[in-house]
Design a protein around this motif. Sequence first.
Motif, mmCIF file in Angstrom:
data_model
loop_
_atom_site.group_PDB
_atom_site.id
_atom_site.type_symbol
_atom_site.label_atom_id
_atom_site.label_comp_id
_atom_site.label_asym_id
_atom_site.label_seq_id
_atom_site.Cartn_x
_atom_site.Cartn_y
_atom_site.Cartn_z
ATOM 1 N N TYR A 175 2.947 7.840 -6.227
ATOM 2 C CA TYR A 175 3.712 9.043 -6.518
ATOM 3 C C TYR A 175 2.769 10.180 -6.888
ATOM 4 N N ASP A 176 3.203 11.402 -6.614
ATOM 5 C CA ASP A 176 2.382 12.593 -6.817
ATOM 6 C C ASP A 176 2.747 13.270 -8.136
ATOM 7 N N MET A 177 1.776 13.398 -9.025
ATOM 8 C CA MET A 177 2.062 14.008 -10.320
ATOM 9 C C MET A 177 2.370 15.497 -10.201
ATOM 10 N N TYR A 178 2.016 16.115 -9.087
ATOM 11 C CA TYR A 178 2.278 17.538 -8.892
ATOM 12 C C TYR A 178 3.407 17.790 -7.894
ATOM 13 N N GLY A 179 4.081 16.735 -7.468
ATOM 14 C CA GLY A 179 5.149 16.868 -6.482
ATOM 15 C C GLY A 179 6.444 17.369 -7.115
ATOM 16 N N TYR A 233 5.678 9.116 -10.779
ATOM 17 C CA TYR A 233 4.300 9.081 -11.265
ATOM 18 C C TYR A 233 4.252 8.717 -12.747
ATOM 19 N N ARG A 234 5.073 9.398 -13.537
ATOM 20 C CA ARG A 234 5.064 9.187 -14.985
ATOM 21 C C ARG A 234 5.380 7.738 -15.343
ATOM 22 N N TYR A 235 6.454 7.216 -14.753
ATOM 23 C CA TYR A 235 6.889 5.883 -15.160
ATOM 24 C C TYR A 235 6.143 4.761 -14.451
ATOM 25 N N TRP A 236 5.604 4.984 -13.262
ATOM 26 C CA TRP A 236 4.739 4.003 -12.616
ATOM 27 C C TRP A 236 3.493 3.813 -13.480
#
Length: 69
Positions: A30-34, A42-45
């Motif tokens: 996941y992309d933290m800036y998406g 991103y946060r929870y992965w």
Amino acid sequence: MQLDRQTFQDRLNEGKAAYEAGEPSDACPYDMYGNAEEQFGYRYWNRGWSMARSEAESRPQPPAASTGQ
């Protein structure tokens, strides 16, 4: 995708499974800036990955195998 409790749990479990599979923390899909969904993933992965690492590090380590020398 719904940003709900089930999705949150799914992302945590994906991160934990990735750690158990030996993937590095930067292997997050996941992309933290998406968009919001990507940031949520991103946060929870990453949280799941970190939780698995903490759990593994807190387990007692077995003694090193003796080589008999």
